[in-house]
Write an enzyme that holds these catalytic residues in place. Structure first.
Site, short mmCIF file in Angstrom:
data_model
loop_
_atom_site.label_atom_id
_atom_site.label_comp_id
_atom_site.label_asym_id
_atom_site.label_seq_id
_atom_site.Cartn_x
_atom_site.Cartn_y
_atom_site.Cartn_z
N TYR A 117 88.67 41.29 -17.53
CA TYR A 117 87.30 41.19 -17.05
C TYR A 117 87.33 41.14 -15.53
O TYR A 117 88.08 40.36 -14.95
CB TYR A 117 86.64 39.92 -17.60
CG TYR A 117 85.22 39.69 -17.10
CD1 TYR A 117 84.19 40.54 -17.48
CD2 TYR A 117 84.92 38.60 -16.29
CE1 TYR A 117 82.89 40.32 -17.03
CE2 TYR A 117 83.62 38.36 -15.85
CZ TYR A 117 82.61 39.23 -16.22
OH TYR A 117 81.33 39.01 -15.79
N ASP B 263 93.37 41.47 -9.31
CA ASP B 263 92.19 40.61 -9.44
C ASP B 263 92.70 39.21 -9.74
O ASP B 263 93.01 38.88 -10.89
CB ASP B 263 91.27 41.14 -10.54
CG ASP B 263 90.01 40.27 -10.70
OD1 ASP B 263 89.91 39.24 -9.99
OD2 ASP B 263 89.16 40.62 -11.53
N LYS C 271 86.50 31.71 -7.85
CA LYS C 271 86.75 30.47 -8.59
C LYS C 271 87.32 29.35 -7.70
O LYS C 271 86.58 28.77 -6.91
CB LYS C 271 87.57 30.77 -9.83
CG LYS C 271 86.75 31.70 -10.77
CD LYS C 271 87.23 31.83 -12.18
CE LYS C 271 86.16 32.53 -13.00
NZ LYS C 271 86.51 33.84 -13.53
C1 LIG Z 1 85.58 35.07 -13.39
C2 LIG Z 1 86.23 36.35 -13.07
C3 LIG Z 1 85.55 37.37 -12.39
C4 LIG Z 1 84.09 37.30 -12.06
O1 LIG Z 1 83.80 36.28 -11.16
P1 LIG Z 1 82.28 35.75 -11.07
O2 LIG Z 1 82.33 34.78 -9.95
O3 LIG Z 1 81.95 35.18 -12.41
O4 LIG Z 1 81.42 36.94 -10.76
C5 LIG Z 1 86.25 38.51 -12.02
N1 LIG Z 1 87.56 38.63 -12.32
C6 LIG Z 1 88.24 37.68 -12.98
C7 LIG Z 1 89.69 37.87 -13.27
C8 LIG Z 1 87.60 36.52 -13.40
O5 LIG Z 1 88.27 35.60 -14.10
#
Ligand SMILES: *Cc1c(COP(=O)(O)O)cnc(C)c1O
Length: 438
Positions: A146, A241, A269
């Site tokens: 994601y 990511d 995060k």
């Molecule tokens: C949580 C997450 C996102 C999205 O971040 P948001 O702040 O919710 O938009 C993107 N990539 C990874 C790997 C994530 O865990």
């Protein structure tokens, strides 16, 4: 003992009139596990309290950010002090440079960066930049990863390997996902085939270097190295990511843990310590393609927001200064809870436990989970029963089989013993109700 959730239920009823599904982010609705979602009133350290006064040991940490525990005093103070100087200016502040230097220290691959307000913004901006820099259109992502909810990234794989993207959401035109190739994770030949087929048209590979959004799935030995070598050879960019893994599996994220230098990195995060912060960054000659120096437009009214920067500086600064104690402690506590719960399941409820540092998942399947298809073989019903039983016993787990669990520096050995006890009872109940062949 069933939970008393009277006030939460009333708040949920009101919320359902105001928000689709009663929530502002879908998985919070607990649809995957059933039951009423408790409304949270406050948190302190490793604990959450809901609107009815029930206490939970938190293994979710707001989807990751709360690695230092809830209401960690230095973070609270930093936010308060920043708030007293005004919440926002829409002009540059010293705090942005302070947080950027902390990021640079931990991520040597990031020479320059941009702060944004979410992980979604970070990944969609990094992809735009990769396309502009390479002059190519296709992107490769992996099934079960994601990267936020931007149109072109909301693609689960179709049935075939290296097929054209099929949008994973209504409202995304096929055309918007047309240039997204979704491949199985941990499968080097699938990536080689895609590069053969699309040769000089792949702008980048974006990957969660340790998958967290299909549950925790570590990279197979050599997998990330292969992605690095392939992208280099083909003139594509490699984007890690690390919105989830950043500052979590090591101060310098998965790239430090595995010793791989990606071209671009996205963070979020933990970077904001619970406030909305994301970032993307990499070498100066790529980042300088952004406006106002270059032709790639990207902007944000609240980007680099002073309160968010203050929370980020307090959180990342603490992690940096105490990294020699923090990460070994997280490793030890996480191993204790992951292995303790796995052992409590014994043979009656077959589990596969995946863990990297303080990021772990108990999959309700006896088979190894190395990709999304493997994760999808888990018994969702058993996970849901486990989740409900643990919640009743005061343990807050991610509300889906396909989300990693976390712990933080505030957790204690006693919390873990209580968690393992609760799990033993939950597994006994599951085994007696369902039998081994559900
Ligand atoms: C949580 C997450 C996102 C999205 O971040 P948001 O702040 O919710 O938009 C993107 N990539 C990874 C790997 C994530 O865990």
């Amino acid at each position: 003992m069933p939970l008393v959730l009277t006030r939460s239920a009333a708040l949920q009823q009101r919320a359902e009139k105001l928000f689709p599904g009663g929530v502002n982010s879908p998985v919070r609705a607990f649809r995957a596990v059933g039951g009423e979602p408790p409304f949270i009133e406050r948190g302190e350290g490793a604990y959450l309290w809901d609107a009815d006064g029930n206490r939970y040991i938190d293994y979710f940490g707001s989807w990751g950010p709360m690695i230092l525990g809830h209401a960690f005093p230095p973070v609270v103070e930093a936010i308060q002090q920043a708030a007293a100087r005004s919440a926002s200016f829409g002009a540059s502040t010293a705090a942005e440079g302070d947080l950027a230097e902390l990021v640079q220290f931990a991520y040597p691959s990031i020479e320059k960066m941009r702060f944004v307000s979410s992980g979604t913004e970070a990944t969609m901006s990094a992809i735009r930049l990769a396309r502009a820099f390479t002059g190519r259109k296709y992107i490769v992502k992996f099934e079960g990863c994601y990267h936020g909810h931007a149109d072109g990234l909301l693609v689960k794989a179709g049935s075939g390997v290296a097929t054209f993207g099929i949008p994973g959401s209504a409202g995304v035109p096929e055309e918007a996902a047309h240039f997204t190739l979704a491949l199985p994770f941990n499968d080097v030949p699938a990536v080689e085939t895609a590069f053969e087929k699309h040769r000089d048209h792949i702008a980048c590979i974006i990957v969660e270097p340790i998958v967290g959004n299909a549950g925790c799935i570590p990279p197979a030995p050599g997998y990330l190295e292969a992605l690095r070598a392939l992208t280099k050879k083909r003139g594509s960019l490699l984007i890690f990511d690390e919105v989830m893994t950043g500052f979590r599996v090591a101060l310098g994220g998965a790239q430090e843990l595995y010793g791989i230098r990606p071209d671009l990195t996205t963070l979020g995060k933990i970077l904001g310590g619970g406030l909305p912060v994301g970032a993307f960054g990499g070498p100066a000659h790529i980042m300088d393609q952004l406006a106002p120096l270059g032709p790639v437009y990207q902007a944000g009214t609240l980007s680099g927001n002073p309160l968010a920067m203050a929370a980020g500086i307090a959180t990342v600064g603490h992690l940096r200064d105490h990294r020699a104690e923090v990460y070994p402690k997280l490793e030890k506590l996480s191993a204790a809870v992951a292995d303790g719960v796995a052992a409590a399941a014994e043979v009656e409820v077959p589990l596969t436990t995946n863990r990297v540092g303080a990021m772990f998942t108990w999959f309700f399947t006896p088979d190894p989970v190395t990709d999304y298809a493997g994760a999808a073989r888990s018994s969702i019903d058993r996970f849901a029963a486990f989740h409900r039983a643990m919640l009743s016993a005061g343990v807050w787990l991610p509300p889906s089989q396909f989300e990693a669990a976390f712990l933080g520096t505030a957790h204690t050995d006693a919390d873990i013993a209580q968690t393992v006890d609760a799990a033993r009872q939950a597994f006994a109940a599951i085994a007696s109700k369902a039998g081994p062949e559900e």
